[in-house]
Design a protein around this motif. Structure first.
Motif, mmCIF file in Angstrom:
data_model
loop_
_atom_site.group_PDB
_atom_site.id
_atom_site.type_symbol
_atom_site.label_atom_id
_atom_site.label_comp_id
_atom_site.label_asym_id
_atom_site.label_seq_id
_atom_site.Cartn_x
_atom_site.Cartn_y
_atom_site.Cartn_z
ATOM 1 N N PRO A 142 -29.878 -41.762 -67.980
ATOM 2 C CA PRO A 142 -30.450 -42.908 -68.886
ATOM 3 C C PRO A 142 -29.200 -44.371 -67.961
ATOM 4 O O PRO A 142 -30.205 -45.301 -68.749
ATOM 5 N N PHE A 143 -29.331 -44.299 -67.217
ATOM 6 C CA PHE A 143 -28.528 -45.384 -66.061
ATOM 7 C C PHE A 143 -29.328 -46.649 -65.888
ATOM 8 O O PHE A 143 -29.851 -47.272 -66.003
ATOM 9 N N ASN A 144 -30.545 -45.389 -65.604
ATOM 10 C CA ASN A 144 -31.574 -46.419 -64.741
ATOM 11 C C ASN A 144 -31.430 -47.657 -64.026
ATOM 12 O O ASN A 144 -32.020 -48.512 -63.839
ATOM 13 N N ALA A 145 -30.242 -47.150 -63.518
ATOM 14 C CA ALA A 145 -29.488 -47.875 -61.370
ATOM 15 C C ALA A 145 -30.440 -48.256 -60.739
ATOM 16 O O ALA A 145 -31.377 -47.496 -60.148
ATOM 17 N N ILE A 173 -23.028 -35.653 -55.773
ATOM 18 C CA ILE A 173 -23.664 -37.413 -56.055
ATOM 19 C C ILE A 173 -24.280 -37.733 -55.287
ATOM 20 O O ILE A 173 -25.439 -38.193 -56.202
ATOM 21 N N LEU A 174 -24.241 -37.741 -54.595
ATOM 22 C CA LEU A 174 -24.796 -37.934 -53.435
ATOM 23 C C LEU A 174 -26.497 -37.592 -53.339
ATOM 24 O O LEU A 174 -27.792 -38.672 -53.713
ATOM 25 N N THR A 175 -26.742 -36.459 -53.609
ATOM 26 C CA THR A 175 -28.271 -36.042 -54.083
ATOM 27 C C THR A 175 -28.614 -36.492 -55.564
ATOM 28 O O THR A 175 -29.496 -36.595 -55.358
ATOM 29 N N THR A 176 -27.265 -36.580 -56.677
ATOM 30 C CA THR A 176 -28.262 -37.177 -57.826
ATOM 31 C C THR A 176 -28.283 -38.463 -57.893
ATOM 32 O O THR A 176 -29.288 -38.614 -58.462
ATOM 33 N N LEU A 177 -27.386 -39.502 -57.123
ATOM 34 C CA LEU A 177 -28.444 -40.302 -57.345
ATOM 35 C C LEU A 177 -29.164 -40.442 -56.157
ATOM 36 O O LEU A 177 -30.596 -41.196 -57.081
ATOM 37 N N SER A 179 -31.541 -38.390 -55.977
ATOM 38 C CA SER A 179 -32.760 -37.885 -57.284
ATOM 39 C C SER A 179 -33.384 -38.499 -57.999
ATOM 40 O O SER A 179 -34.347 -38.823 -58.572
ATOM 41 N N ALA A 180 -32.492 -39.170 -58.603
ATOM 42 C CA ALA A 180 -32.669 -40.497 -59.813
ATOM 43 C C ALA A 180 -33.278 -41.405 -59.678
ATOM 44 O O ALA A 180 -33.177 -42.215 -59.981
ATOM 45 N N GLY A 181 -33.434 -42.065 -57.883
ATOM 46 C CA GLY A 181 -34.282 -42.897 -58.039
ATOM 47 C C GLY A 181 -34.107 -44.024 -57.325
ATOM 48 O O GLY A 181 -34.129 -45.265 -57.544
ATOM 49 N N VAL A 182 -31.624 -44.098 -57.404
ATOM 50 C CA VAL A 182 -31.272 -45.433 -57.275
ATOM 51 C C VAL A 182 -31.389 -45.656 -55.493
ATOM 52 O O VAL A 182 -31.320 -44.804 -54.856
ATOM 53 N N SER A 183 -31.864 -47.400 -55.429
ATOM 54 C CA SER A 183 -32.727 -47.065 -53.779
ATOM 55 C C SER A 183 -31.214 -47.619 -52.975
ATOM 56 O O SER A 183 -32.070 -47.825 -52.022
ATOM 57 N N ASN A 184 -30.428 -48.117 -53.671
ATOM 58 C CA ASN A 184 -29.519 -48.361 -52.846
ATOM 59 C C ASN A 184 -27.628 -48.044 -53.460
ATOM 60 O O ASN A 184 -27.145 -48.534 -54.494
ATOM 61 N N VAL A 185 -27.344 -47.063 -52.535
ATOM 62 C CA VAL A 185 -25.908 -47.309 -52.763
ATOM 63 C C VAL A 185 -24.643 -47.515 -52.258
ATOM 64 O O VAL A 185 -24.722 -47.156 -50.778
ATOM 65 N N PHE A 186 -23.406 -47.416 -52.154
ATOM 66 C CA PHE A 186 -22.068 -47.863 -52.056
ATOM 67 C C PHE A 186 -20.875 -47.076 -51.757
ATOM 68 O O PHE A 186 -21.008 -46.995 -52.259
#
Length: 299
Positions: A142-145, A173-177, A179-186
Motif C-alpha cells: 500500500p505504500f506505493n513508495a 528487504i531489498l528483494t521486496t523493494l 519487486s514493488a518497483g521502488v525506483s531508488n533505495v538508500f
C-alpha cells in the motif's frame, strides 16, 4: 499571495493566452506537495521511529528521529551545509506507522511530523532486520513508495543476531523493494555505539562491510555512509539512539545522497512561474501588435 489577473488579449490567441495563464497562475500559489508528489518511506527501528516523549515521567528524552530534520530539509530549511538554496521538494512520507512521540505542547505548531503529509513511517521499536523483513512483504504494497530509506542493523548487533541471519534479512528487504518497483533505495551503513554498548561495534562493522560489499553486488541501491559518526557527540545518554546532532547528521546524509542521485523533484518557486507568464505576456502583446498592424494595412 494576491490572485493573478491575466492580461486580456483579443481573438483566439488572446483566449489561448488567458487559458494558459490561468492554469500557470494556479500553480504559483502551490507551496505543498500535490497528488503527484514523490512518496518516501523510512524503514528501520527506533532510530527511525523516534524516542520517548518530552513529558514521559522519569525518562530522559530521546530524539525526535532523523525524520524531523529530514522533513525540514525537504521543506526548504537549510541545515548545516545542506539545502543552501532553500529548495522545497515535492515529496510526502508514507508507511504503516504514525507514532511520532514529540507531539506535546512543548513543540511549535509547525512541527512537521504532525503534518499528515509527513507523519507516516516504517520504524519499528526494538526490531531486528529479520523482523522487519518478515512484515515488509505484506505491509509494503500500500505504500506505493518511489524512494526508500533504510536504517537497520543496530538491534541485530545489540541482540547478537547471527550475521548470516542479518544478511538474509537485508537481501529479503531489498528483494521486496525491488519487486514493488521502488525506483531508488538508500541503505545506511550505520554508526557505531558508545559506552558499554561499544562491545557490539565489531558486529556493526561486519554488517556495514556486508552492505558495502556483498549486498551491493546483488542489488542496485545507494549506500549512505554514517560510519564516521562520533558516539559521544551524536548519541544520547544511552549511547544507542542519536542526539539532535546525530539526527541532523543522519538526515543530512540521506538528504544529500538523494540530491546527489538527482532523484528529488523540486516545487518551482513562484518567481519561476512569473517568468513564464512574462514571456507569455510578451508573446501575446506581439501577436496583438501584428494583428493591429495587419488590420491597418488592410484598411
Amino acid at each position: 499571495m494576491p490572485s493573478f489577473i491575466p492580461p486580456v488579449f483579443s481573438g483566439s490567441n488572446g483566449r489561448r493566452f488567458v487559458a494558459i495563464a490561468a492554469v500557470v497562475s494556479s500553480f504559483m500559489c502551490a507551496s505543498r506537495p500535490d497528488a503527484s508528489a514523490q512518496a518516501i518511506v523510512a524503514i528501520g527501528d527506533s532510530i527511525t521511529a523516534g524516542g520517548y516523549p518530552l513529558t514521559s515521567p522519569g525518562l530522559p528524552p530521546w530524539g525526535l528521529s532523523y525524520r524531523d530534520p529530514l522533513t525540514r530539509l525537504l521543506n526548504g530549511e537549510t541545515i548545516g551545509t545542506s539545502n543552501p538554496t532553500g529548495t522545497v521538494y515535492d515529496v510526502t512520507m508514507v508507511g504503516t506507522l504514525a507514532t511520532n512521540w514529540h507531539t506535546d505542547s512543548t513543540l511549535t505548531p509547525g512541527y512537521l511530523l504532525n503534518d499528515p503529509l509527513f507523519t507516516m513511517h516504517a520504524g519499528y521499536y526494538g526490531w531486528r532486520t529479520e523482523q522487519v523483513n518478515e512484515v515488509l512483504p505484506t505491509t509494503f504494497t500500500p505504500f506505493n513508495a518511489d524512494i526508500a530509506l533504510v536504517y537497520l542493523g543496530t538491534n541485530d548487533a545489540l541482540q547478537e543476531t547471527p550475521l548470516a541471519t542479518t544478511k538474509t534479512a537485508f537481501s529479503g528487504i531489498l528483494t521486496t523493494l525491488q519487486s514493488a518497483g521502488v525506483s531508488n533505495v538508500f541503505v545506511a551503513q550505520i554508526g557505531p555505539l558508545g559506552g558499554g554498548n561499544a562491545i557490539h561495534n565489531p558486529a556493526i562493522d561486519a554488517i556495514n562491510a556486508f552492505i558495502g560489499g556483498e549486498l551491493s553486488t546483488q542489488f542496485n541501491f545507494h549506500i549512505v555512509n554514517l560510519t564516521a559518526q562520533d558516539p559521544w557527540t551524536h548519541l544520547t545518554w544511552d549511547r544507542i539512539h542519536p542526539s539532535e546532532a546525530g539526527e541532523r547528521l543522519i538526515a543530512e546524509a540521506f538528504f544529500n545522497s538523494m540530491v546527489s542521485a538527482n532523484v528529488l523533484s523540486a516545487i518551482p518557486e513562484p518567481s519561476t512561474y512569473a517568468a513564464i507568464l512574462g514571456v507569455m505576456a510578451l508573446g501575446g502583446t506581439m501577436v496583438v501588435r501584428r494583428r493591429r498592424k495587419g488590420a491597418r494595412h488592410a484598411a
